[in-house]
Design a protein around this motif. Structure first.
Motif, PDB file in Angstrom:
ATOM      1  N   TYR A  19      30.141  48.758  21.647  1.00 18.51           N
ATOM      2  CA  TYR A  19      31.501  49.113  22.226  1.00 18.51           C
ATOM      3  C   TYR A  19      32.478  49.510  21.183  1.00 18.51           C
ATOM      4  CZ  TYR A  19      35.546  48.434  24.723  1.00 18.51           C
ATOM      5  OH  TYR A  19      36.983  48.578  25.413  1.00 18.51           O
ATOM      6  N   ASP A  20      33.183  50.748  21.207  1.00 20.23           N
ATOM      7  CA  ASP A  20      34.519  50.556  20.175  1.00 20.23           C
ATOM      8  C   ASP A  20      35.562  51.296  20.920  1.00 20.23           C
ATOM      9  OD1 ASP A  20      33.759  53.310  20.742  1.00 20.23           O
ATOM     10  OD2 ASP A  20      32.898  53.811  18.520  1.00 20.23           O
ATOM     11  N   GLY A  21      35.690  50.910  22.053  1.00 20.09           N
ATOM     12  CA  GLY A  21      36.840  51.070  23.131  1.00 20.09           C
ATOM     13  C   GLY A  21      38.173  51.136  22.535  1.00 20.09           C
ATOM     14  N   THR A  22      38.528  49.774  21.622  1.00 15.43           N
ATOM     15  CA  THR A  22      40.001  49.618  21.439  1.00 15.43           C
ATOM     16  C   THR A  22      40.092  49.964  20.101  1.00 15.43           C
ATOM     17  OG1 THR A  22      39.494  47.253  20.558  1.00 15.43           O
ATOM     18  CG2 THR A  22      39.701  47.533  22.738  1.00 15.43           C
ATOM     19  N   PRO A  27      37.199  55.510  14.841  1.00 13.64           N
ATOM     20  CA  PRO A  27      35.967  54.948  15.805  1.00 13.64           C
ATOM     21  C   PRO A  27      34.601  55.159  15.382  1.00 13.64           C
ATOM     22  CG  PRO A  27      36.776  57.055  16.883  1.00 13.64           C
ATOM     23  CD  PRO A  27      37.905  56.685  15.482  1.00 13.64           C
ATOM     24  N   ARG A  30      30.208  52.084  17.931  1.00 14.36           N
ATOM     25  CA  ARG A  30      29.318  52.222  19.152  1.00 14.36           C
ATOM     26  C   ARG A  30      27.875  52.665  18.317  1.00 14.36           C
ATOM     27  NH1 ARG A  30      31.359  56.687  23.173  1.00 14.36           N
ATOM     28  NH2 ARG A  30      33.314  55.598  22.419  1.00 14.36           N
ATOM     29  N   THR A  69      31.631  51.959  29.324  1.00 11.28           N
ATOM     30  CA  THR A  69      32.526  52.044  28.131  1.00 11.28           C
ATOM     31  C   THR A  69      33.981  52.265  28.571  1.00 11.28           C
ATOM     32  OG1 THR A  69      30.660  53.115  26.789  1.00 11.28           O
ATOM     33  CG2 THR A  69      32.889  53.133  25.685  1.00 11.28           C
ATOM     34  N   ALA A  70      34.120  53.074  29.694  1.00 10.16           N
ATOM     35  CA  ALA A  70      35.318  53.597  29.959  1.00 10.16           C
ATOM     36  C   ALA A  70      36.222  52.352  30.662  1.00 10.16           C
ATOM     37  CB  ALA A  70      35.401  54.479  30.901  1.00 10.16           C
ATOM     38  N   ASP A  71      35.679  51.127  30.971  1.00  9.28           N
ATOM     39  CA  ASP A  71      36.100  49.870  31.773  1.00  9.28           C
ATOM     40  C   ASP A  71      36.113  48.844  30.869  1.00  9.28           C
ATOM     41  OD1 ASP A  71      36.912  47.732  33.392  1.00  9.28           O
ATOM     42  OD2 ASP A  71      35.902  48.678  35.033  1.00  9.28           O
ATOM     43  N   LYS A  72      37.234  48.188  30.147  1.00  4.32           N
ATOM     44  CA  LYS A  72      37.279  47.355  29.115  1.00  4.32           C
ATOM     45  C   LYS A  72      36.905  46.000  29.632  1.00  4.32           C
ATOM     46  CE  LYS A  72      40.823  46.775  26.888  1.00  4.32           C
ATOM     47  NZ  LYS A  72      42.145  46.191  25.895  1.00  4.32           N
ATOM     48  N   SER A 138      41.958  43.421  22.038  1.00  2.00           N
ATOM     49  CA  SER A 138      41.658  44.347  20.975  1.00  2.00           C
ATOM     50  C   SER A 138      40.901  43.658  19.887  1.00  2.00           C
ATOM     51  CB  SER A 138      42.932  44.934  20.640  1.00  2.00           C
ATOM     52  OG  SER A 138      43.028  45.139  19.152  1.00  2.00           O
TER      53      SER A 138
END
Ligand code: MN
Ligand code: MN
Length: 276
Positions: A19-22, A27, A30, A69-72, A138
């Motif tokens: 996961y690298d969403g924040t 980036p 992931r 991934t789109a939903d933290k 974060s």
């Protein structure tokens, strides 16, 4: 790298948290778990510094978690549940990041099962911001979030060299800050026999040996220094660990991935060493 794919009989389970969403700057973490595994075929299972061999310890690699991934919030919940399940069957969770925020759900699960745990963080950064870019969740706030349920007196932040004035003042107030002159012996004495969780943000290493990360910070420690700290904790009462922030695409030489793989080998062997 010496792992078996099944949990049966394993004392420790590796799993990827891609996961690298924040990620705020560059980036790519992931891809860290896969890169760490891919190069592991090229390193030895025996570690002469630990005098131990991956072939002699029983650990599983159960692959990467499938993360929405789109939903933290859903990502964090999935990671916490995965770790929680491992604790429930008496297996040590060992996560490959991913960005550093993944340590928050990992510590939540660890704390639920071991409320008297101590936490050692190796990192170039303090990660003590209250919020970052409008979010309290974060990679830059992860230690602040963890300090809300793990007493700061049970946290050690080793080697940070970058952050805001407020973060450094908070770390001094908490008493968590330790410079990179901390000796392995001093670290070992601080941990003692308490249940130990170790989070390794690999950007603690100098960018000259570890450029494959999102926020490289010059002036970091050497591979040998980080290795010596981890090896000093062999035989402690490990209850979990993670190694995060490898972003392999920024290092075309793959040396960063090899460094990650060898640190993971050191972590596996140290966390499964006989108690002493
Ligand atoms: Mn970090
Ligand atoms: Mn960092």
């Amino acid at each position: 790298m010496g792992a078996v794919p099944e949990l049966a009989g394993a004392r420790l389970a590796l799993f990827g948290t891609p996961y690298d969403g924040t990620c705020s700057f560059r980036p790519g973490t992931r891809f860290g778990p896969a890169a760490t595994r891919n190069v592991s075929e090229g390193i030895e299972t025996y570690c002469p510094v630990c005098n131990a061999d991956l072939e002699d310890v029983h650990f599983a690699d159960i692959g990467d978690l499938v993360l929405p991934t789109a939903d933290k919030a859903a990502v964090l919940l999935a990671i916490e549940q995965a770790a929680d399940e491992l604790y429930s069957i008496g297996v040590i969770p060992a996560a490959l990041g991913g960005e550093h925020l993944v340590s928050l759900p990992l510590l939540k699960a660890a704390f639920k099962h071991n409320p008297d745990l101590v936490l050692v963080q190796f990192d170039a950064h303090l990660d003590l911001r209250e919020s970052f870019m409008g979010s309290e969740l974060s990679h830059a706030t992860v230690m602040r979030q963890i300090s809300k349920f793990v007493e700061p007196s049970r946290i050690l932040q080793v080697g940070p060299r970058s952050g805001t004035r407020e973060e450094f003042e908070t770390a001094q107030k908490f008493g968590t800050y330790r410079p990179d002159s901390l000796t392995p012996k001093e670290l070992r004495e601080w941990v003692g026999h308490r249940p130990l969780y170790v989070t390794v943000d690999l950007d603690i290493l100098d960018p000259s040996i570890f450029p494959g990360t999102g926020t490289p910070e010059p002036g970091g420690v050497s591979y040998r220094e980080l290795q010596a700290w981890i090896v000093s904790l062999a035989g402690c009462n490990w209850i979990g660990w993670d190694a995060v922030e490898l972003s392999p695409e920024y290092d075309s030489t793959q040396v960063s991935s090899i460094v990650s793989s060898k640190i993971v080998r050191t972590l596996v062997l140290s966390s499964l060493a006989k108690p002493c």
